[in-house]
Motif scaffolding. Structure first.
Motif, mmCIF file in Angstrom:
data_model
loop_
_atom_site.group_PDB
_atom_site.id
_atom_site.type_symbol
_atom_site.label_atom_id
_atom_site.label_comp_id
_atom_site.label_asym_id
_atom_site.label_seq_id
_atom_site.Cartn_x
_atom_site.Cartn_y
_atom_site.Cartn_z
ATOM 1 N N MET A 32 46.855 -22.941 16.939
ATOM 2 C CA MET A 32 46.091 -22.029 17.799
ATOM 3 C C MET A 32 45.621 -22.750 19.045
ATOM 4 O O MET A 32 45.515 -23.981 19.066
ATOM 5 C CB MET A 32 44.910 -21.419 17.050
ATOM 6 C CG MET A 32 43.998 -22.425 16.423
ATOM 7 S SD MET A 32 42.829 -21.607 15.336
ATOM 8 C CE MET A 32 43.281 -22.296 13.754
ATOM 9 N N ILE A 33 45.361 -21.956 20.063
ATOM 10 C CA ILE A 33 44.835 -22.498 21.321
ATOM 11 C C ILE A 33 43.467 -21.860 21.548
ATOM 12 O O ILE A 33 43.346 -20.628 21.620
ATOM 13 C CB ILE A 33 45.782 -22.193 22.497
ATOM 14 C CG1 ILE A 33 47.188 -22.761 22.214
ATOM 15 C CG2 ILE A 33 45.224 -22.774 23.796
ATOM 16 C CD1 ILE A 33 48.200 -22.555 23.329
ATOM 17 N N VAL A 34 42.445 -22.719 21.639
ATOM 18 C CA VAL A 34 41.090 -22.212 21.884
ATOM 19 C C VAL A 34 40.863 -22.216 23.393
ATOM 20 O O VAL A 34 40.902 -23.268 24.030
ATOM 21 C CB VAL A 34 40.030 -23.115 21.212
ATOM 22 C CG1 VAL A 34 38.626 -22.542 21.438
ATOM 23 C CG2 VAL A 34 40.317 -23.281 19.731
ATOM 24 N N THR A 35 40.669 -21.046 23.962
ATOM 25 C CA THR A 35 40.382 -20.944 25.397
ATOM 26 C C THR A 35 38.991 -20.342 25.576
ATOM 27 O O THR A 35 38.395 -19.858 24.605
ATOM 28 C CB THR A 35 41.396 -20.038 26.127
ATOM 29 O OG1 THR A 35 41.053 -18.666 25.870
ATOM 30 C CG2 THR A 35 42.830 -20.300 25.677
ATOM 31 N N GLY A 71 54.262 -21.500 25.354
ATOM 32 C CA GLY A 71 53.242 -21.998 24.433
ATOM 33 C C GLY A 71 53.337 -23.487 24.160
ATOM 34 O O GLY A 71 52.527 -24.031 23.403
ATOM 35 N N ALA A 72 54.301 -24.176 24.753
ATOM 36 C CA ALA A 72 54.360 -25.642 24.584
ATOM 37 C C ALA A 72 53.129 -26.253 25.264
ATOM 38 O O ALA A 72 52.685 -25.769 26.310
ATOM 39 C CB ALA A 72 55.636 -26.195 25.216
ATOM 40 N N ILE A 86 43.936 -17.956 20.875
ATOM 41 C CA ILE A 86 45.227 -17.258 20.925
ATOM 42 C C ILE A 86 46.301 -18.082 20.197
ATOM 43 O O ILE A 86 46.204 -19.305 20.126
ATOM 44 C CB ILE A 86 45.689 -17.007 22.380
ATOM 45 C CG1 ILE A 86 45.889 -18.347 23.131
ATOM 46 C CG2 ILE A 86 44.738 -16.113 23.123
ATOM 47 C CD1 ILE A 86 46.863 -18.242 24.260
ATOM 48 N N PRO A 87 47.315 -17.413 19.675
ATOM 49 C CA PRO A 87 48.460 -18.171 19.164
ATOM 50 C C PRO A 87 49.262 -18.679 20.366
ATOM 51 O O PRO A 87 49.253 -18.024 21.427
ATOM 52 C CB PRO A 87 49.260 -17.120 18.382
ATOM 53 C CG PRO A 87 48.840 -15.796 18.934
ATOM 54 C CD PRO A 87 47.484 -15.961 19.529
ATOM 55 N N PRO A 88 49.961 -19.814 20.232
ATOM 56 C CA PRO A 88 50.668 -20.362 21.398
ATOM 57 C C PRO A 88 51.672 -19.392 22.014
ATOM 58 O O PRO A 88 51.872 -19.381 23.215
ATOM 59 C CB PRO A 88 51.368 -21.606 20.847
ATOM 60 C CG PRO A 88 51.259 -21.526 19.380
ATOM 61 C CD PRO A 88 50.104 -20.664 19.051
ATOM 62 N N LYS A 89 52.238 -18.530 21.156
ATOM 63 C CA LYS A 89 53.260 -17.604 21.679
ATOM 64 C C LYS A 89 52.657 -16.568 22.625
ATOM 65 O O LYS A 89 53.395 -15.856 23.311
ATOM 66 C CB LYS A 89 53.986 -16.916 20.512
ATOM 67 C CG LYS A 89 54.833 -17.885 19.669
ATOM 68 C CD LYS A 89 56.202 -18.121 20.285
ATOM 69 C CE LYS A 89 56.949 -19.327 19.754
ATOM 70 N NZ LYS A 89 57.326 -19.324 18.368
#
Ligand code: RUB
Length: 327
Positions: free
Chosen positions: A286-289, A210-211, A294-297
């Motif tokens: 959060m990561i918007v795809t 998730g980095a 999604i959460p980075p994990k």
């Protein structure tokens, strides 16, 4: 090389990526897919095996242009794996396979940026003060979509030294009518502490843990956002998730020419110019795809779903058996 010469247009695209006339992870990926398509279309004569060897040479040329954004090898492998995994009966058929895969990738990529805009716009509220760094098409897509939906907010864009990609962001947002203020990179903490309600940045690569690897300076801004307790949001297509990191391969951070920082350094002064840094997953909210937020994990789950099978160690590093982003 013994086979046919690589077309000038393909060499120009490779040069443009290296020199950053084509830049930004998404654009680089689409340009690489286009270059493979142009190379295939321009090929004449030879056997299918010769065509394969020629296309592998073009792929290598593109892969060597810039090391950090995984969108580049993911795009190249998306196209090349289609050829590698097929048994075309003629060169014409082999060319068609490459052209179709490249077109598909480009179309997927453009749609993904639009979709990220729609999904990410839901996170933007009227009254927001949003800080962004560098220039990201995915971030621009979110901001422009939210603005067109009638939400009213302000944006602070960092200059992004030494190549000043923040000017591109500021210009594009201003053209859309979005109030935008350009600040020196060093003012980012000032803005996060006093003004910003959220930070939104793009990504060059997302690691399995998730980095987020993005333009140098991103991690300082993430640290500031964490200190202040405002959301740090990353906008990225899933083909920027790195299958290589699943097996522990580190992401190479591009170190560019010191001359981009200072043309003539004073005698005895060394200059370094790392182009990217890694923001730890703990700093990413959060990561918007294009497939949702999604959460980075959860990055490893996205990678698992995208590539479905285990990474295979091939002669050219790790290749994916199935490297196609599924829509
Ligand atoms: C560009 C950069 C961008 C990401 C995401 O670096 O770090 O934030 O690539 O951009 P450079 P996009 O200018 O050195 O290529 O969302 O457009 O893919």
């Amino acid at each position: 090389m013994t086979g046919p010469a690589i077309p000038d247009k393909v060499l120009e695209i490779a040069d443009a990526i290296r020199e950053m006339r084509i830049r930004g992870a998404g654009r680089i990926a689409r340009a690489a897919a286009e270059a493979l398509m142009i190379a295939a279309e321009g090929y004449s004569g030879g056997s299918v095996e010769e065509f394969r060897a020629y296309m592998e040479e073009v792929a290598r040329l593109l892969l060597e242009t810039r090391p950090t954004a995984v969108s580049l090898p993911n795009a190249v492998n998306y196209v090349m794996n289609r050829l590698r995994g097929s048994r075309p009966g003629s060169v014409e058929e082999a060319k068609r396979i490459v052209v179709e895969a490249a077109r598909e990738f480009i179309e997927y990529s453009l749609q993904a940026v639009r979709r990220i805009g729609e999904i990410g716009a839901r996170l933007v509220r009227t009254g927001d003060v949003i800080l962004t760094h560098c220039n990201s098409s995915a971030v621009e897509s979110i901001l422009k979509t939210a603005w067109r939906q009638g939400k009213r907010f302000q944006v602070y864009a960092t200059e992004t030294r030494p190549r000043f990609q923040g000017y591109i962001t500021a210009r594009h947002l201003a053209e859309e009518g979005i109030p935008v203020t350009l600040i020196p990179d060093a003012a980012a903490l000032y803005v996060v502490e006093r003004l910003a309600t959220k930070v939104i940045v793009g990504a060059d690569t997302v690691a399995a843990n998730g980095a987020v690897i993005n333009k140098i300076g991103t991690s300082q801004i993430a640290l500031a956002a964490k200190m202040r307790g405002i959301p740090f949001i990353v906008a990225t297509e899933t083909y920027k998730f790195s299958p290589y990191t699943v097996t522990g391969q580190p992401v190479e951070i591009e170190e560019r020419s010191p001359r981009e920082v200072l043309e003539q350094p004073p005698p005895g002064v060394e200059i370094r110019n790392p182009a990217f840094d890694a923001t730890p997953p703990d700093y990413v909210d959060m990561i918007v795809t294009e497939r949702g937020i999604i959460p980075p994990k959860s990055a490893a789950l996205v990678l698992w779903e995208m590539f479905r099978r285990r990474p295979l160690d091939s002669g050219q590093g790790i290749a994916m058996e199935e490297s196609e982003p599924t829509a």
